[in-house]
Design a protein around this motif. Sequence first.
Motif, PDB file in Angstrom:
ATOM      1  N   SER A 109       4.084  20.356  -4.243  1.00  0.00           N
ATOM      2  CA  SER A 109       2.892  19.994  -3.480  1.00  0.00           C
ATOM      3  C   SER A 109       3.102  18.646  -2.808  1.00  0.00           C
ATOM      4  O   SER A 109       3.833  17.796  -3.325  1.00  0.00           O
ATOM      5  N   LEU A 110       2.460  18.451  -1.677  1.00  0.00           N
ATOM      6  CA  LEU A 110       2.517  17.164  -0.986  1.00  0.00           C
ATOM      7  C   LEU A 110       1.429  16.217  -1.480  1.00  0.00           C
ATOM      8  O   LEU A 110       1.417  15.036  -1.114  1.00  0.00           O
ATOM      9  N   ASN A 111       0.513  16.747  -2.301  1.00  0.00           N
ATOM     10  CA  ASN A 111      -0.626  15.956  -2.764  1.00  0.00           C
ATOM     11  C   ASN A 111      -0.780  16.038  -4.270  1.00  0.00           C
ATOM     12  O   ASN A 111      -0.345  17.012  -4.901  1.00  0.00           O
ATOM     13  N   SER A 112      -1.431  15.031  -4.842  1.00  0.00           N
ATOM     14  CA  SER A 112      -1.720  15.002  -6.269  1.00  0.00           C
ATOM     15  C   SER A 112      -3.211  15.204  -6.500  1.00  0.00           C
ATOM     16  O   SER A 112      -4.026  14.424  -5.975  1.00  0.00           O
ATOM     17  N   PRO A 113      -3.603  16.219  -7.278  1.00  0.00           N
ATOM     18  CA  PRO A 113      -5.021  16.415  -7.593  1.00  0.00           C
ATOM     19  C   PRO A 113      -5.637  15.227  -8.327  1.00  0.00           C
ATOM     20  O   PRO A 113      -6.851  15.019  -8.251  1.00  0.00           O
ATOM     21  N   ASN A 114      -4.820  14.446  -9.002  1.00  0.00           N
ATOM     22  CA  ASN A 114      -5.333  13.274  -9.702  1.00  0.00           C
ATOM     23  C   ASN A 114      -5.620  12.105  -8.763  1.00  0.00           C
ATOM     24  O   ASN A 114      -6.344  11.178  -9.122  1.00  0.00           O
ATOM     25  N   PHE A 115      -5.029  12.167  -7.554  1.00  0.00           N
ATOM     26  CA  PHE A 115      -5.253  11.113  -6.554  1.00  0.00           C
ATOM     27  C   PHE A 115      -5.543  11.744  -5.192  1.00  0.00           C
ATOM     28  O   PHE A 115      -4.772  11.588  -4.247  1.00  0.00           O
ATOM     29  N   PRO A 116      -6.652  12.463  -5.075  1.00  0.00           N
ATOM     30  CA  PRO A 116      -6.942  13.186  -3.827  1.00  0.00           C
ATOM     31  C   PRO A 116      -7.137  12.230  -2.657  1.00  0.00           C
ATOM     32  O   PRO A 116      -7.743  11.162  -2.789  1.00  0.00           O
ATOM     33  N   GLY A 117      -6.579  12.623  -1.513  1.00  0.00           N
ATOM     34  CA  GLY A 117      -6.741  11.835  -0.309  1.00  0.00           C
ATOM     35  C   GLY A 117      -5.822  10.636  -0.204  1.00  0.00           C
ATOM     36  O   GLY A 117      -5.887   9.890   0.779  1.00  0.00           O
ATOM     37  N   SER A 151      -2.048  -4.556  -1.858  1.00  0.00           N
ATOM     38  CA  SER A 151      -2.728  -4.850  -0.590  1.00  0.00           C
ATOM     39  C   SER A 151      -3.129  -3.568   0.113  1.00  0.00           C
ATOM     40  O   SER A 151      -4.252  -3.447   0.641  1.00  0.00           O
ATOM     41  N   TRP A 152      -2.217  -2.583   0.148  1.00  0.00           N
ATOM     42  CA  TRP A 152      -2.529  -1.295   0.779  1.00  0.00           C
ATOM     43  C   TRP A 152      -3.718  -0.641   0.086  1.00  0.00           C
ATOM     44  O   TRP A 152      -4.644  -0.137   0.741  1.00  0.00           O
ATOM     45  N   VAL A 153      -3.697  -0.643  -1.254  1.00  0.00           N
ATOM     46  CA  VAL A 153      -4.775  -0.004  -2.018  1.00  0.00           C
ATOM     47  C   VAL A 153      -6.119  -0.660  -1.723  1.00  0.00           C
ATOM     48  O   VAL A 153      -7.125   0.009  -1.459  1.00  0.00           O
ATOM     49  N   LYS A 154      -6.155  -1.982  -1.742  1.00  0.00           N
ATOM     50  CA  LYS A 154      -7.417  -2.686  -1.530  1.00  0.00           C
ATOM     51  C   LYS A 154      -7.943  -2.510  -0.108  1.00  0.00           C
ATOM     52  O   LYS A 154      -9.151  -2.432   0.122  1.00  0.00           O
ATOM     53  N   GLU A 155      -7.029  -2.427   0.848  1.00  0.00           N
ATOM     54  CA  GLU A 155      -7.433  -2.257   2.243  1.00  0.00           C
ATOM     55  C   GLU A 155      -7.909  -0.834   2.553  1.00  0.00           C
ATOM     56  O   GLU A 155      -8.775  -0.625   3.399  1.00  0.00           O
ATOM     57  N   ASN A 156      -7.338   0.135   1.854  1.00  0.00           N
ATOM     58  CA  ASN A 156      -7.597   1.535   2.202  1.00  0.00           C
ATOM     59  C   ASN A 156      -8.540   2.261   1.253  1.00  0.00           C
ATOM     60  O   ASN A 156      -9.098   3.296   1.623  1.00  0.00           O
ATOM     61  N   LEU A 157      -8.722   1.742   0.042  1.00  0.00           N
ATOM     62  CA  LEU A 157      -9.547   2.460  -0.932  1.00  0.00           C
ATOM     63  C   LEU A 157     -10.858   1.775  -1.229  1.00  0.00           C
ATOM     64  O   LEU A 157     -11.742   2.372  -1.845  1.00  0.00           O
TER      65      LEU A 157
END
Length: 213
Positions: free
Chosen positions: A170-178, A206-212
């Motif tokens: 899978s290209l995505n993780s159900p534990n971290f959707p989006g 920094s990426w996490v705080k800016e995007n989430l």
Amino acid sequence: MQLTLNQIIVSPGQQLLLKDVSWRQFETILDELGESRASRLSYSYGVLEIMVPLPEHEKDKTIISYLVQFLLEELNIDFEALGSTTFKNEQMNQAVEPDTCFYIKNQETVIGKNRLDLSIDPPPDLAIEIDITSRTQLDNYRLLGVPELWRYSQDNLTINLLQDGEYIESLNSPNFPGIPIISLINETVKQSQILGRSKAIKGFKSWVKENLN
């Protein structure tokens, strides 16, 4: 003359395969090796594999585990990190020790438990393997019912999801959707090898705080 385990030396990056090992023998070997050891074990239908990781294996394991914990905390998701706990199920004749693992949806069921038996306890929601030493056996995790398995090898993360008893990529993780988890992990580990662990983690945060947020 019969050899004992303490006479056998497995060098880092190497593996030792032992066949016709009974479950009782496997349990005895686990007790003899103890918890404070560098080696990792997997057992399937009488075949026991003993592997000693390379230093770069441990570096990748440490940073990926930290990134997952940071993400879970930022998302305010309760979890239990169980590291390289031995997961076993005698009825299925299977046992495995992931490099690290997390209970997320089932975290409440393992609070306070020091030993787990997958014949009665749920498997980890997420197991992570660093495949530098090519040790991960999908069958172990599939038969033990681990719903999500990450494998990091050759600078690339692969996500495997258990569906209808088989793993699919899978290209995505159900534990971290989006969240573009594959590119995030790959880039951060790559940057840690160029800039060092601290700077790479700062970039990730920094990426996490800016995007989430």
